[in-house]
Design a protein around this motif. Structure first.
Motif, PDB file in Angstrom:
ATOM      1  N   VAL A  59     -31.260  -5.672  48.603  1.00  0.00           N
ATOM      2  CA  VAL A  59     -31.459  -6.048  50.007  1.00  0.00           C
ATOM      3  C   VAL A  59     -30.738  -4.993  50.825  1.00  0.00           C
ATOM      4  N   GLY A  60     -31.475  -4.060  51.360  1.00  0.00           N
ATOM      5  CA  GLY A  60     -30.852  -2.972  52.098  1.00  0.00           C
ATOM      6  C   GLY A  60     -30.111  -2.035  51.169  1.00  0.00           C
ATOM      7  N   GLU A  61     -29.224  -1.292  51.745  1.00  0.00           N
ATOM      8  CA  GLU A  61     -28.504  -0.263  50.993  1.00  0.00           C
ATOM      9  C   GLU A  61     -27.250  -0.784  50.308  1.00  0.00           C
ATOM     10  N   HIS A  62     -26.682  -1.890  50.785  1.00  0.00           N
ATOM     11  CA  HIS A  62     -25.362  -2.295  50.318  1.00  0.00           C
ATOM     12  C   HIS A  62     -25.295  -3.643  49.614  1.00  0.00           C
ATOM     13  N   ASN A  63     -26.411  -4.353  49.495  1.00  0.00           N
ATOM     14  CA  ASN A  63     -26.376  -5.690  48.910  1.00  0.00           C
ATOM     15  C   ASN A  63     -27.504  -5.905  47.906  1.00  0.00           C
ATOM     16  N   TYR A  64     -27.306  -6.903  47.081  1.00  0.00           N
ATOM     17  CA  TYR A  64     -28.301  -7.353  46.117  1.00  0.00           C
ATOM     18  C   TYR A  64     -28.416  -8.858  46.285  1.00  0.00           C
ATOM     19  N   SER A  65     -29.631  -9.390  46.183  1.00  0.00           N
ATOM     20  CA  SER A  65     -29.792 -10.831  46.314  1.00  0.00           C
ATOM     21  C   SER A  65     -29.658 -11.506  44.948  1.00  0.00           C
ATOM     22  N   THR A  66     -29.164 -12.719  44.978  1.00  0.00           N
ATOM     23  CA  THR A  66     -29.129 -13.602  43.817  1.00  0.00           C
ATOM     24  C   THR A  66     -29.770 -14.905  44.270  1.00  0.00           C
ATOM     25  N   LEU A  67     -29.846 -15.865  43.398  1.00  0.00           N
ATOM     26  CA  LEU A  67     -30.412 -17.157  43.799  1.00  0.00           C
ATOM     27  C   LEU A  67     -29.590 -17.830  44.883  1.00  0.00           C
ATOM     28  N   THR A  68     -28.274 -17.596  44.874  1.00  0.00           N
ATOM     29  CA  THR A  68     -27.414 -18.313  45.822  1.00  0.00           C
ATOM     30  C   THR A  68     -26.944 -17.490  47.014  1.00  0.00           C
ATOM     31  N   GLY A  69     -27.248 -16.218  47.068  1.00  0.00           N
ATOM     32  CA  GLY A  69     -26.796 -15.425  48.211  1.00  0.00           C
ATOM     33  C   GLY A  69     -26.871 -13.941  47.958  1.00  0.00           C
ATOM     34  N   LEU A  70     -26.040 -13.206  48.679  1.00  0.00           N
ATOM     35  CA  LEU A  70     -25.986 -11.749  48.558  1.00  0.00           C
ATOM     36  C   LEU A  70     -24.688 -11.325  47.902  1.00  0.00           C
ATOM     37  N   VAL A  71     -24.754 -10.264  47.106  1.00  0.00           N
ATOM     38  CA  VAL A  71     -23.553  -9.680  46.513  1.00  0.00           C
ATOM     39  C   VAL A  71     -23.586  -8.182  46.808  1.00  0.00           C
ATOM     40  N   PRO A  72     -22.412  -7.551  46.899  1.00  0.00           N
ATOM     41  CA  PRO A  72     -22.389  -6.097  47.095  1.00  0.00           C
ATOM     42  C   PRO A  72     -23.086  -5.404  45.926  1.00  0.00           C
ATOM     43  N   VAL A  73     -23.715  -4.292  46.195  1.00  0.00           N
ATOM     44  CA  VAL A  73     -24.476  -3.574  45.169  1.00  0.00           C
ATOM     45  C   VAL A  73     -23.582  -3.173  43.987  1.00  0.00           C
ATOM     46  N   ALA A  74     -22.333  -2.807  44.235  1.00  0.00           N
ATOM     47  CA  ALA A  74     -21.425  -2.459  43.131  1.00  0.00           C
ATOM     48  C   ALA A  74     -21.220  -3.668  42.222  1.00  0.00           C
ATOM     49  N   LEU A  75     -21.092  -4.848  42.811  1.00  0.00           N
ATOM     50  CA  LEU A  75     -20.928  -6.058  42.008  1.00  0.00           C
ATOM     51  C   LEU A  75     -22.188  -6.334  41.196  1.00  0.00           C
ATOM     52  N   ALA A  76     -23.353  -6.059  41.752  1.00  0.00           N
ATOM     53  CA  ALA A  76     -24.603  -6.251  41.009  1.00  0.00           C
ATOM     54  C   ALA A  76     -24.611  -5.383  39.753  1.00  0.00           C
ATOM     55  N   VAL A  77     -24.243  -4.124  39.892  1.00  0.00           N
ATOM     56  CA  VAL A  77     -24.194  -3.213  38.734  1.00  0.00           C
ATOM     57  C   VAL A  77     -23.149  -3.693  37.736  1.00  0.00           C
ATOM     58  N   LEU A  78     -21.986  -4.073  38.219  1.00  0.00           N
ATOM     59  CA  LEU A  78     -20.926  -4.543  37.325  1.00  0.00           C
ATOM     60  C   LEU A  78     -21.327  -5.825  36.600  1.00  0.00           C
ATOM     61  N   ARG A  79     -22.086  -6.692  37.274  1.00  0.00           N
ATOM     62  CA  ARG A  79     -22.539  -7.923  36.614  1.00  0.00           C
ATOM     63  C   ARG A  79     -23.432  -7.600  35.416  1.00  0.00           C
ATOM     64  N   VAL A  80     -24.335  -6.651  35.581  1.00  0.00           N
ATOM     65  CA  VAL A  80     -25.215  -6.285  34.468  1.00  0.00           C
ATOM     66  C   VAL A  80     -24.411  -5.572  33.383  1.00  0.00           C
ATOM     67  N   ALA A  81     -23.466  -4.731  33.781  1.00  0.00           N
ATOM     68  CA  ALA A  81     -22.614  -4.061  32.795  1.00  0.00           C
ATOM     69  C   ALA A  81     -21.819  -5.073  31.983  1.00  0.00           C
ATOM     70  N   ALA A  82     -21.389  -6.158  32.620  1.00  0.00           N
ATOM     71  CA  ALA A  82     -20.630  -7.203  31.920  1.00  0.00           C
ATOM     72  C   ALA A  82     -21.501  -7.960  30.918  1.00  0.00           C
ATOM     73  N   GLU A  83     -22.820  -7.910  31.082  1.00  0.00           N
ATOM     74  CA  GLU A  83     -23.720  -8.502  30.091  1.00  0.00           C
ATOM     75  C   GLU A  83     -23.758  -7.655  28.819  1.00  0.00           C
ATOM     76  N   VAL A  84     -23.475  -6.364  28.966  1.00  0.00           N
ATOM     77  CA  VAL A  84     -23.474  -5.438  27.831  1.00  0.00           C
ATOM     78  C   VAL A  84     -22.090  -5.378  27.190  1.00  0.00           C
TER      79      VAL A  84
END
Length: 109
Positions: free
Chosen positions: A35-60
């Protein structure tokens, strides 16, 4: 006297706090789309794009220290030998997330 709210920006969360949040993220609240340059959407809201990347990295990689080290310092050969942190700063978070999904899904090591 009337008080006015501060116009100073809120402090930016530290990389460590984002990493801990990523490792503790609720799997039932998946990432959906940028969502734009600085956020990513989730089912419950927006998270900073860095947190989105870190969330996927934490799955690995479930270790927060390892995730933070990877994000900051490990060059990704397929993405120009830049670490994820730099790629995110350049607006290439979607590519990093796709790279991590391919690892998570077993398409690469």
């Amino acid at each position: 006297m009337i008080s006015t709210p501060s116009i100073l920006p809120l402090s930016k969360p530290s990389l460590w706090s984002l990493t801990l949040a990523a490792c503790a993220a609720d799997p039932s609240d998946p990432l959906i789309s940028p969502v734009g340059e600085h956020n990513y959407s989730t089912l419950t809201g927006l998270v900073p794009v860095a947190l989105a990347v870190l969330r996927v990295a934490a799955e690995v990689e479930p270790c927060p220290k390892a995730v933070m080290q990877w994000y900051r310092y490990t060059p990704i050969r397929e993405l120009g030998n830049l670490p994820a942190e730099r790629l995110v700063a350049l607006g290439r978070a979607e590519m990093v997330i796709a790279f991590l999904h391919s690892i998570r899904d077993g398409a690469r090591n």
